[in-house]
Write an enzyme that holds these catalytic residues in place. Sequence first.
Site, PDB file in Angstrom:
ATOM      1  N   GLY A 242       8.209  -7.901  13.207  1.00  0.00           N
ATOM      2  CA  GLY A 242       9.008  -6.763  13.680  1.00  0.00           C
ATOM      3  C   GLY A 242       8.413  -6.075  14.905  1.00  0.00           C
TER       4      GLY A 242
ATOM      5  N   GLU B 108      11.609  -7.824  19.417  1.00  0.00           N
ATOM      6  CA  GLU B 108      13.037  -7.938  19.085  1.00  0.00           C
ATOM      7  C   GLU B 108      13.432  -9.408  18.989  1.00  0.00           C
ATOM      8  OE1 GLU B 108      15.255  -5.299  19.092  1.00  0.00           O
ATOM      9  OE2 GLU B 108      13.983  -3.721  19.927  1.00  0.00           O
TER      10      GLU B 108
ATOM     11  N   ASP C 238      11.969  -3.231  30.454  1.00  0.00           N
ATOM     12  CA  ASP C 238      11.686  -1.965  29.761  1.00  0.00           C
ATOM     13  C   ASP C 238      10.619  -1.176  30.530  1.00  0.00           C
ATOM     14  OD1 ASP C 238      11.672  -0.432  26.959  1.00  0.00           O
ATOM     15  OD2 ASP C 238       9.587  -0.795  27.507  1.00  0.00           O
TER      16      ASP C 238
ATOM     17  N   LYS D  58      10.962   2.511  32.669  1.00  0.00           N
ATOM     18  CA  LYS D  58      10.055   3.653  32.435  1.00  0.00           C
ATOM     19  C   LYS D  58       9.307   4.006  33.719  1.00  0.00           C
ATOM     20  CE  LYS D  58       9.391   2.355  27.577  1.00  0.00           C
ATOM     21  NZ  LYS D  58       8.598   1.474  26.702  1.00  0.00           N
TER      22      LYS D  58
HETATM   23  N1  HSE Z   1      10.377  -1.891  23.263  1.00  0.00           N
HETATM   24  C1  HSE Z   1       9.493  -0.868  23.688  1.00  0.00           C
HETATM   25  C2  HSE Z   1       8.064  -1.374  23.619  1.00  0.00           C
HETATM   26  C3  HSE Z   1       9.566   0.402  22.877  1.00  0.00           C
HETATM   27  O1  HSE Z   1       7.800  -2.486  23.167  1.00  0.00           O
HETATM   28  O2  HSE Z   1       7.183  -0.619  24.024  1.00  0.00           O
HETATM   29  C4  HSE Z   1      10.696   1.282  23.271  1.00  0.00           C
HETATM   30  O3  HSE Z   1      10.627   1.615  24.627  1.00  0.00           O
END
Ligand code: HSE
Length: 427
Positions: free
Chosen positions: A187, A190, A201, A205
């Site tokens: 987990g 994804e 991602d 950010k």
């Molecule tokens: N999927 C992101 C990470 C967390 O692995 O840091 C949510 O931004």
Amino acid sequence: MKKVGVAILGLGVVGGGTYKILTEHREFYKKIHGVDIGVVGILERKKERAEELGVNADMLTCDIDEICKNPAVDIVVEVMGGVEPAKTFVLAALNAGKSVVTSNKELFCKFSHELEAAAKKNNCGLFYEASCVGGVPVIRTLLDNLQGNRITSMMGIINGTTNYILTKMSNGGASYNDVLSEAQKLGYAEADPTADVEGFDAAYKLSILSSLSFHTKIPYTKIYREGITGVETCDLQYGKRLGYVLKLLAIGKNSEKGIEVRVHPTFVKNTHPLASVSDSYNAVYVTGDSVEDVMLYGRGAGALPTGSAIVGDIIYCATHDNFNYSTFENNENADPETKFVTNYESAYYIRLDAEDKAGVLSNVYSVLGKYDISVAQSVQDNEKKNGSVPVILITHETFEENVKKAVNEINNGKVFAKVASVIRVVS
Ligand code: HSE
């Protein structure tokens, strides 16, 4: 006592964590903040999920209009993720005069200009601490505490999934694909890991964090992005032998030359504070002209850590009447006056597959010298693979374009060596 009603859009991992924190700490917030914050509405289709969390069924709806028209709702919390329908719902809430707290980095990164315009027009708050680095309080630190500074650089490990994968590859020696499968089973990654492993991602950010740091809009399309899918375990092992750890680093710099923003695998010297940020932990390392270096460290994801950031925003919103928006003109595109640097200066790790015969290294050094690339460290492995030996070089700081030209010349010339990998280095 002032009463503040909250509606949560989505009862997934983060929505559930937010609901739990708000309900369990309600009396504590009354005592400490003098405000009674209650959850009065939840947009969620899955009744079983609501039951699992002990949510009163009367609060549930599948209709955003019901939430926007409910006079008991003051703050709408958007934790659905993705652009649509989140964008439509957030704009509807702002246009109905509700303040919004969101954890949605993709939405905020791509549409902050539209969301802020709607918030300003309707005199509502728009808060997004949870959009970047989960429970690590980086947004308000940039917005408030570090305002006395000109921020010159920020470097961050701002994606937990990739940090977990790289840590396991480095410690156990397994391949990227094997560690990814394991991470998916546990987990940590994804089922479709693209957004994390390809660096999207982190780029979303970094777009938000660098815009706030450098007081100008940095669209994510201006960010150089390279994920971790091509990382080979042997490079992590060679790097380790030379005193480096591999991280997916988000880097933003602001100098007289302009702004540079990039996300890519980077070797970090093991004496650097970011080198000790392992597993799924995140950290942001900010340098300001007055404060010097500051590092914020913690959990970048998860129900309660991300819920902590959301609830912090809810309390701030519930206890303030005036809201602030960006300190810069928040357009979709960068200001035409903003200069972006793409010919970065960095040190480089270069792995060569070299034929084991006299003169090969001298050929390689001669090409590097031609492009003004100076070697700081080198190591050669004696073990032959397909007739060649691995040679690892770490360069002094040089220009990205020079490295590309040198690599091209080595690979296409009569040097008797091929470049197998190139990774940027932060010392
Ligand atoms: N999927 C992101 C990470 C967390 O692995 O840091 C949510 O931004």
